[in-house]
Write an enzyme that holds these catalytic residues in place. Sequence first.
Site, short mmCIF file in Angstrom:
data_model
loop_
_atom_site.label_atom_id
_atom_site.label_comp_id
_atom_site.label_asym_id
_atom_site.label_seq_id
_atom_site.Cartn_x
_atom_site.Cartn_y
_atom_site.Cartn_z
N LYS A 125 4.62 -11.61 3.56
CA LYS A 125 3.20 -11.79 3.25
C LYS A 125 3.06 -11.82 1.73
O LYS A 125 3.76 -11.09 1.04
CB LYS A 125 2.37 -10.64 3.83
CG LYS A 125 0.92 -10.64 3.37
CD LYS A 125 0.09 -9.61 4.08
CE LYS A 125 -0.02 -8.28 3.38
NZ LYS A 125 -0.60 -8.33 2.03
N ASP B 120 5.87 -7.16 2.80
CA ASP B 120 4.90 -7.53 1.76
C ASP B 120 5.64 -7.85 0.46
O ASP B 120 6.48 -7.05 0.01
CB ASP B 120 3.96 -6.33 1.53
CG ASP B 120 2.55 -6.75 1.18
OD1 ASP B 120 2.30 -7.96 1.07
OD2 ASP B 120 1.71 -5.85 1.03
N SER C 131 0.86 -1.19 0.00
CA SER C 131 0.00 0.00 0.00
C SER C 131 0.90 1.24 0.00
O SER C 131 0.45 2.35 -0.31
CB SER C 131 -0.92 0.01 1.22
OG SER C 131 -0.20 -0.27 2.41
N GLU D 276 -9.43 -9.69 3.55
CA GLU D 276 -9.79 -8.30 3.22
C GLU D 276 -11.13 -8.21 2.50
O GLU D 276 -11.40 -8.94 1.53
CB GLU D 276 -8.68 -7.69 2.35
CG GLU D 276 -8.96 -6.25 1.96
CD GLU D 276 -7.75 -5.48 1.45
OE1 GLU D 276 -6.62 -6.02 1.49
OE2 GLU D 276 -7.95 -4.34 1.00
N GLU E 271 -0.12 -12.32 -1.52
CA GLU E 271 -1.55 -12.38 -1.83
C GLU E 271 -1.87 -13.62 -2.66
O GLU E 271 -1.10 -13.97 -3.56
CB GLU E 271 -1.97 -11.13 -2.63
CG GLU E 271 -1.81 -9.84 -1.86
CD GLU E 271 -2.23 -8.62 -2.68
OE1 GLU E 271 -2.77 -8.78 -3.80
OE2 GLU E 271 -2.03 -7.50 -2.19
O1 KIV Z 1 -0.37 -3.48 1.58
C1 KIV Z 1 -1.10 -3.40 2.58
O2 KIV Z 1 -1.11 -2.41 3.33
C2 KIV Z 1 -1.98 -4.52 2.86
C3 KIV Z 1 -3.07 -4.30 3.86
C4 KIV Z 1 -4.24 -3.71 3.14
C5 KIV Z 1 -3.43 -5.52 4.60
O3 KIV Z 1 -1.86 -5.56 2.27
#
Ligand code: KIV
Length: 284
Positions: free
Chosen positions: A115, A85, A47, A184, A117
């Site tokens: 993390k 991420d 994000s 989400e 997706e």
């Molecule tokens: O990138 C991010 O901030 C996220 C959140 C929305 C969980 O994946």
Amino acid sequence: MSQKVTVLDVQRAKEEGRKLVMVTAYDYPFGLLSDQAGVDIVLVGDSLGMVVMGLNGTVEVTMEDMIHHIRAVVRGCKRPMVVGDMPFMSYNTSIRDAIINAGRLMKEGGCDVVKLEGGVDFAPTIQAIVKAGIPVMGHIGLTPQTASALGGFRMQGRDAAAAKQIIDDAIALQRAGVFSIILEAVPAPLGKLVAESVKVPVIGIGAGVDVDGQVLVTHDMIGLFDKFVPKFVKQYLQIRTIILEAMEAYKKDVQQGTFPEPEHSFKMPKETLSKLKKRMTEPT
Ligand code: KIV
């Protein structure tokens, strides 16, 4: 607890019925604030692309962007677990790429876990990363990196078949070895069912209250990002207004010559000043 939050602590939280608190951060000051506020998990989310880099989505965020920001956040986070991420296309091309890039986030960024997706289709990738010794947090429901394929940033699990698929995704991710799952933008009753369907903690963002914890993008929660406010965001502050007022007051002070005041200025002894003035009149 002042010790680092571990994968075991996160798993134990669900067993003990303790809700997990997670926020995003992208730099040292916000890493430090998250630590001081006592949150459990800090996500350096992609994000970043939207709320810090001013992009329209997360797709353009690179591994280098992520590593740069993870390094800064990690310096501020003593206690919280730091999640790095994995950006779009850093794990989608092959299992080998996924392991290499997950390893880079940890080795070069310094995060504790990664993390990524995706649901059932990404179970083999997750399994391979976990086997390589890297803990993985899953992310299902609305997956922003593939939002265009999902019809935009909209609620997922709208009909029974789509909702069942999300439950199947959670179960597949658990089997693949994730230690927790972000869920989400799904209807609250589906959030509850997903949390009940797996042993690993399900951390919701727009998934209702009956999950094992909550995460919000900090810049949404404090009113720093103003392009849009998702329905699931509670704004605890309008920090933009406060910052804007401060900058306008500073601008006025500078323009009117009322800043800096004597208290913000360095002094020079009178004697030094008069010597200096004298020197200035001497030929060089
Ligand atoms: O990138 C991010 O901030 C996220 C959140 C929305 C969980 O994946």
